[in-house]
Design a protein around this motif. Structure first.
Motif, PDB file in Angstrom:
ATOM      1  N   VAL A  96       0.902  -0.921  -0.066  1.00 57.71           N
ATOM      2  CA  VAL A  96       0.272  -0.150   0.295  1.00 57.71           C
ATOM      3  C   VAL A  96       1.029   1.289  -0.302  1.00 57.71           C
ATOM      4  N   LEU A  97       1.127   2.009  -1.224  1.00 52.60           N
ATOM      5  CA  LEU A  97       2.036   2.692  -1.351  1.00 52.60           C
ATOM      6  C   LEU A  97       1.173   3.915  -0.539  1.00 52.60           C
ATOM      7  N   ALA A  98       2.779   4.737   0.259  1.00 53.32           N
ATOM      8  CA  ALA A  98       1.492   6.365   1.064  1.00 53.32           C
ATOM      9  C   ALA A  98       2.330   7.028  -0.488  1.00 53.32           C
ATOM     10  N   GLY A  99       1.627   8.245  -0.719  1.00 50.19           N
ATOM     11  CA  GLY A  99       2.355   8.829  -2.284  1.00 50.19           C
ATOM     12  C   GLY A  99       2.352  10.426  -1.591  1.00 50.19           C
ATOM     13  N   SER A 100       2.492  10.812  -1.078  1.00 48.23           N
ATOM     14  CA  SER A 100       2.821  12.061  -0.675  1.00 48.23           C
ATOM     15  C   SER A 100       3.655  12.043   0.525  1.00 48.23           C
ATOM     16  N   THR A 101       5.056  12.901   0.979  1.00 44.73           N
ATOM     17  CA  THR A 101       6.176  13.261   1.514  1.00 44.73           C
ATOM     18  C   THR A 101       6.515  14.373   2.370  1.00 44.73           C
ATOM     19  N   ARG A 102       5.589  15.273   2.372  1.00 44.11           N
ATOM     20  CA  ARG A 102       5.641  16.378   2.902  1.00 44.11           C
ATOM     21  C   ARG A 102       5.451  16.841   3.926  1.00 44.11           C
ATOM     22  N   PRO A 103       6.220  17.081   4.919  1.00 42.27           N
ATOM     23  CA  PRO A 103       5.854  17.480   5.870  1.00 42.27           C
ATOM     24  C   PRO A 103       3.762  17.377   6.514  1.00 42.27           C
ATOM     25  N   ALA A 104       3.343  16.502   7.454  1.00 38.26           N
ATOM     26  CA  ALA A 104       1.536  17.076   7.690  1.00 38.26           C
ATOM     27  C   ALA A 104       0.944  16.338   6.437  1.00 38.26           C
ATOM     28  N   ARG A 105       1.641  15.874   6.256  1.00 39.28           N
ATOM     29  CA  ARG A 105       0.647  14.941   4.871  1.00 39.28           C
ATOM     30  C   ARG A 105       0.440  14.260   5.344  1.00 39.28           C
ATOM     31  N   ARG A 106      -0.675  13.608   5.034  1.00 42.25           N
ATOM     32  CA  ARG A 106      -2.089  12.757   5.193  1.00 42.25           C
ATOM     33  C   ARG A 106      -1.950  11.267   4.395  1.00 42.25           C
ATOM     34  N   ALA A 107      -0.835  11.575   3.647  1.00 40.27           N
ATOM     35  CA  ALA A 107      -1.149   9.835   2.816  1.00 40.27           C
ATOM     36  C   ALA A 107      -0.455   8.751   3.345  1.00 40.27           C
ATOM     37  N   ARG A 108       0.040   8.927   4.589  1.00 38.34           N
ATOM     38  CA  ARG A 108       0.888   8.108   5.172  1.00 38.34           C
ATOM     39  C   ARG A 108      -0.510   7.229   6.454  1.00 38.34           C
ATOM     40  N   ALA A 109      -1.785   7.795   6.768  1.00 34.71           N
ATOM     41  CA  ALA A 109      -2.501   8.063   7.476  1.00 34.71           C
ATOM     42  C   ALA A 109      -3.655   7.151   6.950  1.00 34.71           C
TER      43      ALA A 109
END
Ligand SMILES: Cc1cc2nc3c(=O)[nH]c(=O)nc-3n(C[C@H](O)[C@H](O)[C@H](O)COP(=O)(O)O)c2cc1C
Length: 337
Positions: free
Chosen positions: A9-22
């Motif tokens: 499951v690829l979390a596709g954003s990397t900026r600080p405070a991104r939402r992709a990981r959650a």
């Protein structure tokens, strides 16, 4: 129980405070993956840390030069299917996810992919672009997708709190991924780690192989019961390879069919029952089977000659043919000296 499908499951954003990981973690949680035999793992592109593509050759050539590309290829190759979690950035996906996809080629081929978009409009334009990109990489994009709204499906601190209906969207996407992911299994060479033996059996090819073996058994049984050599040999390919129980090698339908006519006229084989013992389905359109022929007397096991056969069936132009067979008499092993 179906064999477990490994899903990245690829979390596709990397900026600080991104939402992709959650969002990726929300996808991986929940009861269905176990039921669907999915093993879901977050692959966080922030942790992967790929630089911008700097390979000297196009990834489709399959000759990766850079260590970080090789490591990414090994990670990606270990999954059977993927879920791409992407926000919408300027009506498309993120540069970091596109860069991660662009780095590889063969590793993505013939695998299923599901999509989870998010943004002010559910990230649907990002997912539309991802559908085109992944199609070019030979991936099968499942139809049902998850579209999260950043105002409705996250709390005011940006945590992923999807509305109830999103759980159903997630379930439909994962169900599609499980079905297509498993179907595509048979199309791919089974990846092996160094020193590990390949598992040849392809669960996706099992049902068709079993049906082919049943048909072969019916054919042999029917031909044997009526001592009709032509009916017995009906599924034999023209260039069939055949090993007799006594060590002779025969090649070709003509030679074998003549021998079967002679044997059946003399009723060498007693009345028999054919039964499947085990089946290996290594690829679509290939079945390998162990079939036992038991001699019968008055409908139960009899004293006559019984044998075990190894058969190879191949489907050609929609029809299954017997490509090879090897018969072995069933006998007590010699006594130990
Ligand atoms: C560079 C950038 C471009 C964006 N463009 C869009 C857009 O085109 N459509 C949209 O719905 N949201 C857009 N947004 C809002 C994002 O969907 C929202 O901020 C989301 O949380 C970004 O994902 P991230 O937090 O994982 O980085 C954009 C955000 C950024 C940072």
């Amino acid at each position: 129980m179906a064999e477990t499908l490994r899903v990245g499951v690829l979390a596709g954003s990397t900026r600080p405070a991104r939402r992709a990981r959650a969002v990726a973690e929300w996808i991986c949680a929940g009861p269905e993956p176990g039921e669907l035999a999915l093993d879901l793992t977050v692959v966080d592109l922030e942790e992967v840390g790929l630089p911008m593509l700097a390979e000297p050759e196009p990834p489709a050539f399959g000759r990766y030069a850079l260590e970080h590309t090789k490591a990414w290829a090994e990670l990606v190759a270990g999954f059977d299917a993927y879920v791409l979690v992407s926000p919408e950035y300027n009506h498309s996906t993120t540069a970091v996810l596109k860069n991660a996809l662009d780095h590889l080629y063969a590793e993505w081929q013939d695998k299923a992919v599901g999509f989870v978009g998010y943004g002010t409009g559910g990230g649907v334009r990002a997912v539309e672009h991802l559908r085109g990109i992944t199609a070019e990489l030979g991936m099968a994009g499942v139809g049902p997708q998850v579209a999260l709204d950043i105002f409705e499906d996250f709390d005011d601190r940006g945590r992923c709190e999807p509305r109830a209906r999103q759980a159903e969207a997630r379930r439909r996407m994962l169900t599609g991924l499980a079905r297509w992911g498993r179907s595509l299994w048979g199309l791919r060479p089974q990846e092996t780690l160094d020193g590990e033996r390949p598992r040849l059996h392809s669960p996706a090819a099992t049902d068709e192989a079993s049906t082919a073996v049943e048909r072969l058994i019916e054919t042999l049984q029917g031909g044997g019961d009526t001592t009709d050599a032509d009916a017995y040999d009906r599924m034999f390919a023209d260039d069939i390879l055949w090993g007799s129980p006594y060590g002779r090698t025969l090649a070709g339908y003509k030679q074998l069919n003549e021998i079967h006519h002679t044997l059946m006229a003399k009723r060498v084989a007693p009345p028999s029952r054919f039964e499947p013992v085990q089946i290996l389905a290594p690829a679509p359109d290939v079945a390998i089977a162990h079939i036992r022929r038991r001699a019968l007397q008055d409908g139960t096991d009899g004293p006559g000659f019984s044998e075990m056969a190894m058969y190879v069936l191949i489907k050609r132009n929609g029809t299954w043919w017997l490509a090879a067979g090897q018969n072995t008499p069933i006998a007590d092993p010699p006594a130990a000296p």
